[in-house]
Design a protein around this motif. Sequence first.
Motif, PDB file in Angstrom:
ATOM      1  N   ARG A  40      49.344  72.277  22.728  1.00 60.55           N
ATOM      2  CA  ARG A  40      49.212  71.302  21.650  1.00 60.55           C
ATOM      3  C   ARG A  40      48.493  71.886  20.435  1.00 60.55           C
ATOM      4  O   ARG A  40      48.554  71.314  19.346  1.00 60.55           O
ATOM      5  CB  ARG A  40      48.451  70.064  22.143  1.00 60.55           C
ATOM      6  CG  ARG A  40      49.241  69.240  23.154  1.00 60.55           C
ATOM      7  CD  ARG A  40      48.395  68.108  23.721  1.00 60.55           C
ATOM      8  NE  ARG A  40      49.184  67.259  24.596  1.00 60.55           N
ATOM      9  CZ  ARG A  40      49.741  66.120  24.250  1.00 60.55           C
ATOM     10  NH1 ARG A  40      49.590  65.662  23.016  1.00 60.55           N
ATOM     11  NH2 ARG A  40      50.439  65.412  25.107  1.00 60.55           N
ATOM     12  N   LEU A  41      47.801  72.997  20.643  1.00 63.43           N
ATOM     13  CA  LEU A  41      47.050  73.638  19.564  1.00 63.43           C
ATOM     14  C   LEU A  41      47.574  75.056  19.379  1.00 63.43           C
ATOM     15  O   LEU A  41      47.779  75.784  20.354  1.00 63.43           O
ATOM     16  CB  LEU A  41      45.561  73.681  19.902  1.00 63.43           C
ATOM     17  CG  LEU A  41      44.628  74.380  18.902  1.00 63.43           C
ATOM     18  CD1 LEU A  41      44.599  73.644  17.581  1.00 63.43           C
ATOM     19  CD2 LEU A  41      43.222  74.502  19.475  1.00 63.43           C
ATOM     20  N   VAL A  84      46.287  76.035  24.480  1.00 63.09           N
ATOM     21  CA  VAL A  84      46.089  76.755  23.224  1.00 63.09           C
ATOM     22  C   VAL A  84      47.054  77.934  23.150  1.00 63.09           C
ATOM     23  O   VAL A  84      46.970  78.862  23.973  1.00 63.09           O
ATOM     24  CB  VAL A  84      44.639  77.268  23.092  1.00 63.09           C
ATOM     25  CG1 VAL A  84      44.448  77.982  21.760  1.00 63.09           C
ATOM     26  CG2 VAL A  84      43.644  76.116  23.238  1.00 63.09           C
ATOM     27  N   VAL A 123      53.105  71.488  19.703  1.00 66.96           N
ATOM     28  CA  VAL A 123      51.952  71.797  18.848  1.00 66.96           C
ATOM     29  C   VAL A 123      51.736  70.670  17.845  1.00 66.96           C
ATOM     30  O   VAL A 123      52.645  70.297  17.110  1.00 66.96           O
ATOM     31  CB  VAL A 123      52.160  73.135  18.117  1.00 66.96           C
ATOM     32  CG1 VAL A 123      51.112  73.318  17.022  1.00 66.96           C
ATOM     33  CG2 VAL A 123      52.099  74.287  19.107  1.00 66.96           C
ATOM     34  N   LEU A 125      48.502  70.596  16.067  1.00 66.88           N
ATOM     35  CA  LEU A 125      47.561  71.109  15.074  1.00 66.88           C
ATOM     36  C   LEU A 125      47.621  72.629  15.081  1.00 66.88           C
ATOM     37  O   LEU A 125      47.577  73.254  16.146  1.00 66.88           O
ATOM     38  CB  LEU A 125      46.137  70.650  15.379  1.00 66.88           C
ATOM     39  CG  LEU A 125      45.029  71.182  14.462  1.00 66.88           C
ATOM     40  CD1 LEU A 125      45.213  70.686  13.030  1.00 66.88           C
ATOM     41  CD2 LEU A 125      43.645  70.782  14.988  1.00 66.88           C
ATOM     42  N   THR A 126      47.715  73.226  13.896  1.00 65.77           N
ATOM     43  CA  THR A 126      47.722  74.676  13.751  1.00 65.77           C
ATOM     44  C   THR A 126      46.512  75.097  12.932  1.00 65.77           C
ATOM     45  O   THR A 126      46.323  74.627  11.800  1.00 65.77           O
ATOM     46  CB  THR A 126      49.006  75.155  13.051  1.00 65.77           C
ATOM     47  OG1 THR A 126      50.138  74.775  13.834  1.00 65.77           O
ATOM     48  CG2 THR A 126      49.002  76.663  12.896  1.00 65.77           C
ATOM     49  N   VAL A 192      40.370  68.900  17.748  1.00 63.48           N
ATOM     50  CA  VAL A 192      40.686  69.712  18.923  1.00 63.48           C
ATOM     51  C   VAL A 192      40.446  68.921  20.205  1.00 63.48           C
ATOM     52  O   VAL A 192      41.303  68.880  21.095  1.00 63.48           O
ATOM     53  CB  VAL A 192      39.856  71.016  18.910  1.00 63.48           C
ATOM     54  CG1 VAL A 192      39.955  71.730  20.253  1.00 63.48           C
ATOM     55  CG2 VAL A 192      40.334  71.932  17.796  1.00 63.48           C
ATOM     56  N   LEU A 195      43.120  66.280  20.992  1.00 64.63           N
ATOM     57  CA  LEU A 195      44.428  66.724  21.488  1.00 64.63           C
ATOM     58  C   LEU A 195      44.539  66.522  22.982  1.00 64.63           C
ATOM     59  O   LEU A 195      45.569  66.074  23.495  1.00 64.63           O
ATOM     60  CB  LEU A 195      44.645  68.200  21.149  1.00 64.63           C
ATOM     61  CG  LEU A 195      44.765  68.560  19.664  1.00 64.63           C
ATOM     62  CD1 LEU A 195      44.842  70.077  19.508  1.00 64.63           C
ATOM     63  CD2 LEU A 195      45.979  67.893  19.038  1.00 64.63           C
TER      64      LEU A 195
END
Length: 208
Positions: A40-41, A84, A123, A125-126, A192, A195
């Motif tokens: 997700r990150l 991650v 994903v 959030l980047t 973070v 997520l």
Amino acid sequence: MSGGADTLDTLLARIDRCRLCASSMPHTPRPVLRAHADARLLVVGQAPGRKVHESGVPWDDASGRRLREWMGIDSDTFYDASRVAIVPMGFCYPGKAGSGDAPPRPECRATWHPQLLPLLPNVELTLLIGQYAQAHFLGRRRKGSLTATMRAWREYLPTHLPLPHPSPRNVAWFKANPWFEGEVLPTLRERVGGLWRNAGHHPDAGAT
């Protein structure tokens, strides 16, 4: 394993064998990255440093320790590829240039990013760490300097969050811009942590 996962595994194996820029490198290429379809990150940095090149573990240095502190997560969470994904702009250590490392090689971004990033569909959030990641992902939305881009950080949420490089060499920047710690880092940790709260996971706070 699903067909999508098989495709990602196959691509990662191809990247691991990549020697596109071998003739331009001061050493044998060693791509260092991690990716999983469930992540997700996404963490996008510059390129591995010498220590990471030797260990094969991304962000296995002082910069990585500071980054995990910023994020408010421990090493187990950070290195869990199903949470991650770590995909730098350049996958291999580019060697030295002047007092620091050379810029990331362009072959990774041009050859592998277009194939790899679409295989990370979850994903949310980047994190864009440093000017190279910000220039590529933000394009014309990037401001005239890293500091100006950082001051506009809210413009890029909820999908992207620019960050300065957590290198010890940037301590002077951190001291000159205390708003970063006071404004950006609380939001970073909240985003973070959220997520995995939303996914039913509860990573421990605090880096190790």
